[in-house]
Write an enzyme that holds these catalytic residues in place. Sequence first.
Site, PDB file in Angstrom:
ATOM      1  N   GLN A 173      52.066  44.190  48.238  1.00  0.00           N
ATOM      2  CA  GLN A 173      50.859  43.808  47.502  1.00  0.00           C
ATOM      3  C   GLN A 173      50.713  42.295  47.470  1.00  0.00           C
ATOM      4  O   GLN A 173      51.646  41.596  47.082  1.00  0.00           O
ATOM      5  CB  GLN A 173      50.933  44.346  46.080  1.00  0.00           C
ATOM      6  CG  GLN A 173      49.716  44.041  45.214  1.00  0.00           C
ATOM      7  CD  GLN A 173      49.949  44.443  43.767  1.00  0.00           C
ATOM      8  OE1 GLN A 173      50.908  44.000  43.155  1.00  0.00           O
ATOM      9  NE2 GLN A 173      49.084  45.281  43.226  1.00  0.00           N
TER      10      GLN A 173
ATOM     11  N   TYR B 134      48.687  39.909  45.544  1.00  0.00           N
ATOM     12  CA  TYR B 134      47.779  39.569  44.447  1.00  0.00           C
ATOM     13  C   TYR B 134      48.116  38.191  43.867  1.00  0.00           C
ATOM     14  O   TYR B 134      47.343  37.256  43.951  1.00  0.00           O
ATOM     15  CB  TYR B 134      47.868  40.624  43.331  1.00  0.00           C
ATOM     16  CG  TYR B 134      47.004  41.852  43.537  1.00  0.00           C
ATOM     17  CD1 TYR B 134      46.486  42.179  44.780  1.00  0.00           C
ATOM     18  CD2 TYR B 134      46.726  42.699  42.475  1.00  0.00           C
ATOM     19  CE1 TYR B 134      45.704  43.312  44.955  1.00  0.00           C
ATOM     20  CE2 TYR B 134      45.941  43.832  42.640  1.00  0.00           C
ATOM     21  CZ  TYR B 134      45.430  44.132  43.884  1.00  0.00           C
ATOM     22  OH  TYR B 134      44.649  45.244  44.044  1.00  0.00           O
TER      23      TYR B 134
ATOM     24  N   GLU C 285      48.250  51.323  39.978  1.00  0.00           N
ATOM     25  CA  GLU C 285      49.525  50.640  39.763  1.00  0.00           C
ATOM     26  C   GLU C 285      50.024  50.866  38.347  1.00  0.00           C
ATOM     27  O   GLU C 285      51.213  51.099  38.114  1.00  0.00           O
ATOM     28  CB  GLU C 285      49.366  49.144  40.034  1.00  0.00           C
ATOM     29  CG  GLU C 285      50.672  48.377  39.871  1.00  0.00           C
ATOM     30  CD  GLU C 285      50.523  46.896  40.148  1.00  0.00           C
ATOM     31  OE1 GLU C 285      51.499  46.290  40.609  1.00  0.00           O
ATOM     32  OE2 GLU C 285      49.439  46.345  39.895  1.00  0.00           O
TER      33      GLU C 285
ATOM     34  N   SER D 101      51.305  41.407  33.019  1.00  0.00           N
ATOM     35  CA  SER D 101      52.260  41.358  31.921  1.00  0.00           C
ATOM     36  C   SER D 101      51.777  42.181  30.730  1.00  0.00           C
ATOM     37  O   SER D 101      50.598  42.527  30.625  1.00  0.00           O
ATOM     38  CB  SER D 101      52.485  39.907  31.483  1.00  0.00           C
ATOM     39  OG  SER D 101      51.313  39.401  30.853  1.00  0.00           O
TER      40      SER D 101
END
Length: 774
Positions: free
Chosen positions: A515, A517, A633, A757
Amino acid sequence: MNDVTLNESAIEAFRDSARDLLSRGNTTGRVRQLRDSETGFDRSAWQEIANAGWLGVLVAEQDGGLGLGLREMSAIAEEIGQRLLPEPLIAAGVQFAAVVSGTPQSALRSVLLEQLVGGALVAGVAWQETLGQMQAQQTLATTALAQGDTLRLNGTKKFVTPAKGADGWVVLAKLAEQPVLVWVPAQTEGVTHADQRAVDGTMLCTLSLHNVQVPKTHVLMVGAEVLTVLDQANDATRVIQAAEMLGVMRRSLAVTLEYLGTRKQFGKLIGSFQALKHRIVDGYIQVELSSACLADVLTQLEQGGSASALASRVKARCSYASLLMTRMAIQMHGAMGYTDECDVGLYFKRALALTSWLGNVDAHRQRYFAQRSVATVEMSTAPTPTMSEFAKDADWENMPEPEFRQMLQNFYAKHYPENLRHVPHRLRFNEIKDWTKVLSEQGWIAPSWPKKFGGMGLPPGKMIAYVEEQEQYGVARAPDMGVVMIGPLLIQRGSPEQQQKFLPKIIANEHVWCQGYSEPGAGSDLAALRTEAVLDGDVFVVNGQKIWTTLAQDATHMFALVRTDKDAKKQSGISFLLIDLSIPGITIRPIQNISGQKEFCEVFFDNVRVPAENLVGQINEGWTIAKALLGFERIFLGSPKQSRYALSQLTSLAESLDLFTNPVFAARYAELMLDVADQVSAYTHYAEMVKRGETLPPSVSLLKIWGTDTYQRICTLLVESAQEHGATGETTDFGPEGLDAPAILFHSIPSTIYGGSTEIQKEIIAKHVLKLPD
């Protein structure tokens, strides 16, 4: 319309009916009015409840009731919790109704049920004799002595409800050492009761029986089955208590959200303060966990699950959550929340009353823990089947779950490498590629994908079983972002050409995905990313840097967010691109983490030319696609897999060190067991959405928050319980596989950071679910 839809419609009809009836009057006003009355309830309101059919929900049709179940009653109870009905519906309409319904046919039984359903009877059950008593057989000193055609009763019952104003009670006693249920009218000579007012205004009493004489025709039931009937009725009552507590916390949350959105301090709406937003999200998560737990418990009860374990599970969760949510409501209302004129205090008091009666949080955690099964699942001693004997495809939905689990156990025993069981860190692709090749050849590499794309098409229940059996056997997680993230996204949003090009390669274990990102300065703030993709004919020229890219050094492809319009608003100028990592101009640098593993990487792009056909969706629509992918995800990161694995390791350690005899450890372990069970329930709810092809809502972030927090708490207890080995990691003498507690903890630490987070997830819920101000 199928049976499930019909059932859901019926439940909603009950819910709507309850909401309508309760909304006709000011129930919180009635609570304040009746809390100082002698009885704490109103007979005329009781008759309205009867007329609405609520008192007959759990009474069979042949006895004049509706012949329904706990699911219908829980829908009513949840609405009652939101309105704080003063009348003793749970004590009389659930506990008493269940006890009397469980007794053999008799004239008295028929009269009692008829009067209850019609609203002419307010009655309770007098069974408890000691503080904190959980089961009928624990203490029974009340006696019944047969004298001709009468019984003489002597004894004391505690915490009996309803109290003053009740027409009578079904009393548990001993008759010649046999348990007996006896109907005792309130006006019988020798019956006295010392009334106590609970904090919410409802009444309880200590019921004293001194030479109370009743005719033998008042005996409803005698024999050992009496205790079973009582315990089953009490467990049914606990489930409905949990439903009422769910209503209490829902209303407390709603009232608090309204206040946070209107109250100003320092010139700003207090709902914009991050400290308050994040705390109220914690409350919201507890409400949703309670809802998922209740729904799961009701389903399992309908399927014949253990009533005692399930009742304790839902009572423990809803007791804890309702006290937390109602205390939080008072705190967030400030000084006003502590005044009697503010309704949040009434909800807190009702939560206290419901939590205390029939077992508190700790009592039910202990009871649930006592019924746990800590034994590991043993492999079958039958000859292991050959590869050809394992079904590559089957009617998984209708396959009995024990058979499905046994199939998986046998498969792992035959094909999974023994040296890779219970590995405490992420494996590199070269370490596990032989195993993923076996899964691919078997057709089991993508259990949640639809069959037409090469997956197993497992329904949510079987998917949970699939995950559980992997964890139980110690199957390590392979580099799987192709299976769990980009694959499902392309199934939903990719073009037919992209599906044809990429999906078979994922299934065949030829493409390994990572991924792209996060970037330096743009971690959870994906809108701040700067990696640029400029369209040049039929290719995008990509320049920039990605970071924290998990196992990029092993990947063949990356799905990445790139900026395609620098002049547009941050979110509007982003596109979603599929990048072959063999294209010239790409540099990958591994980063070592605190456990010594090179799990993360930096990835640099220098004039990398990516075919334009690898754009997913339209140009500048990457933000929308990314949000959908983040949903996949977050449901994956909120999967119970990690927590279940950590809990299995904690269980092995506890068995090795005999920690279950330590009451402090057992209490902490029981709490974590329940936390994982409720994580499974919440996960199943969202997994069913994915199965139906629905877009995951922003609330899926709660899975990531709760799942990773639970995972870390289990790992922390694991390290603490390992004592000196919690620092050395040399725990090879614990269990057949050994245990590296620090490595497991190290692996859990970044779980609250990657994938967005915990703080970012809370902001998402605060803004998009709870609609709190910025």
